[in-house]
Write an enzyme that holds these catalytic residues in place. Sequence first.
Site, short mmCIF file in Angstrom:
data_model
loop_
_atom_site.label_atom_id
_atom_site.label_comp_id
_atom_site.label_asym_id
_atom_site.label_seq_id
_atom_site.Cartn_x
_atom_site.Cartn_y
_atom_site.Cartn_z
N CYS A 244 -82.90 -8.88 24.98
CA CYS A 244 -83.36 -8.34 23.70
C CYS A 244 -84.18 -7.10 24.01
O CYS A 244 -85.24 -7.20 24.65
CB CYS A 244 -84.18 -9.37 22.94
N GLY A 245 -83.69 -5.93 23.61
CA GLY A 245 -84.36 -4.67 23.96
C GLY A 245 -85.76 -4.56 23.39
O GLY A 245 -86.71 -4.17 24.08
N ASN A 246 -85.93 -4.88 22.11
CA ASN A 246 -87.26 -4.86 21.52
C ASN A 246 -88.12 -5.96 22.14
O ASN A 246 -89.32 -5.78 22.36
CB ASN A 246 -87.18 -5.06 20.01
N ASN B 101 -83.15 -16.93 20.64
CA ASN B 101 -82.95 -16.45 19.28
C ASN B 101 -83.70 -17.34 18.29
O ASN B 101 -84.11 -18.46 18.62
CB ASN B 101 -81.46 -16.46 18.92
N CYS C 186 -82.94 -2.93 15.72
CA CYS C 186 -81.99 -3.43 16.72
C CYS C 186 -81.97 -2.44 17.87
O CYS C 186 -81.49 -1.31 17.73
CB CYS C 186 -80.60 -3.59 16.11
N ASN D 284 -71.81 -5.95 15.48
CA ASN D 284 -72.97 -5.35 14.85
C ASN D 284 -72.54 -4.00 14.29
O ASN D 284 -71.95 -3.19 15.02
CB ASN D 284 -74.09 -5.14 15.87
N ASN E 80 -89.35 -5.95 14.84
CA ASN E 80 -88.56 -7.06 15.40
C ASN E 80 -89.62 -7.99 15.99
O ASN E 80 -90.27 -7.63 16.98
CB ASN E 80 -87.63 -6.52 16.47
N THR F 166 -80.40 -2.51 20.93
CA THR F 166 -79.08 -2.14 21.46
C THR F 166 -78.32 -1.32 20.43
O THR F 166 -77.55 -0.42 20.78
CB THR F 166 -78.26 -3.39 21.83
N GLU G 195 -76.67 -7.05 11.75
CA GLU G 195 -76.51 -7.76 13.02
C GLU G 195 -75.72 -9.03 12.77
O GLU G 195 -76.06 -9.82 11.87
CB GLU G 195 -77.87 -8.09 13.63
N ASN H 271 -73.26 -6.06 24.11
CA ASN H 271 -72.82 -6.68 22.86
C ASN H 271 -72.11 -5.60 22.04
O ASN H 271 -72.31 -4.40 22.27
CB ASN H 271 -74.01 -7.30 22.09
#
Length: 291
Positions: free
Chosen positions: A87-89, A78, A220, A193, A17, A222, A211, A160
């Site tokens: 955004c986790g990554n 984004n 992804c 998602n 990512n 999350t 996604e 999300n």
Amino acid sequence: MSTRTRIPFLKGHGTENDFVIVPDPDNALDLTRAAVAVLCDRRAGIGADGVLHVVRSAAHPEATGMAAEAEWFMDYRNGDGSVAEMCGNGVRVFARYLQHAGHVGEGDLAIATRAGVKTVHIAKDGDITVGMGRARLPEGEVTVSVGEHTWPARNVNMGNPHAVAFVDDLAQAGNLYDPPPFSPAAAYPDGVNVEFVVDRGPRHVAMRVHERGSGETRSCGTGACAVAVAAARRDGADPAVTGTPATYTVDLPGGRLVITERPDGEIEMTGPAVIVAEGEIDGEWLENALR
């Protein structure tokens, strides 16, 4: 911006990512939606899934209230330039940049995001762990479909929406260009998602994900958390019931994440984060690209 301006940037990724990192401690740059979209363009720009705008919390109007807890604010955008909460990554790569730049060392730190202050741990082995909060599991049965196949799915919300379906073979997910149909429509009024999951071993799964708005992605964060939560419920390993943490290894097309859900519901995501390059954005190119 003068056409002679040169803006420092870095490129990094977490399980593929990928992000353009723009250090701007004093929030001096006017990082417009159009500018972000141009930077993320994979043919005409640098190319990325999003931009990590690195700003001191005290210098950003959306983060001043968090400045006492977290020195740095992840102003995440984004790839299309729109603003995102989290955004986790991305937060792992953000932490890796702070370490790379000498702002932080190994150990614990806090990062401000639009979804609140996130706790992060940079380990000696290089992996980074992020506190992802708690999952919500809305009631009601959900199904997802690809072609003639239909599967029951677990509704998991990580801030999300996710629909997690366990399948026999990841190829059954098809090409994932288009959103897999789901039912009932009322379960996800804003889209969802969709994760397709197979077992690889005890507490070890692999997944592919569509996604919403992006199609299939390489990773992804999350989504991996949602998959681990769904797998724990399926396996009778709900930490709130057993009283012990549940840890799952989740393989994604872009790499591997390790997800742990604690008895209090808090979820931690551990994985790699890599800085691959740094350079300068040419101000003249950017101005011309925005005309």
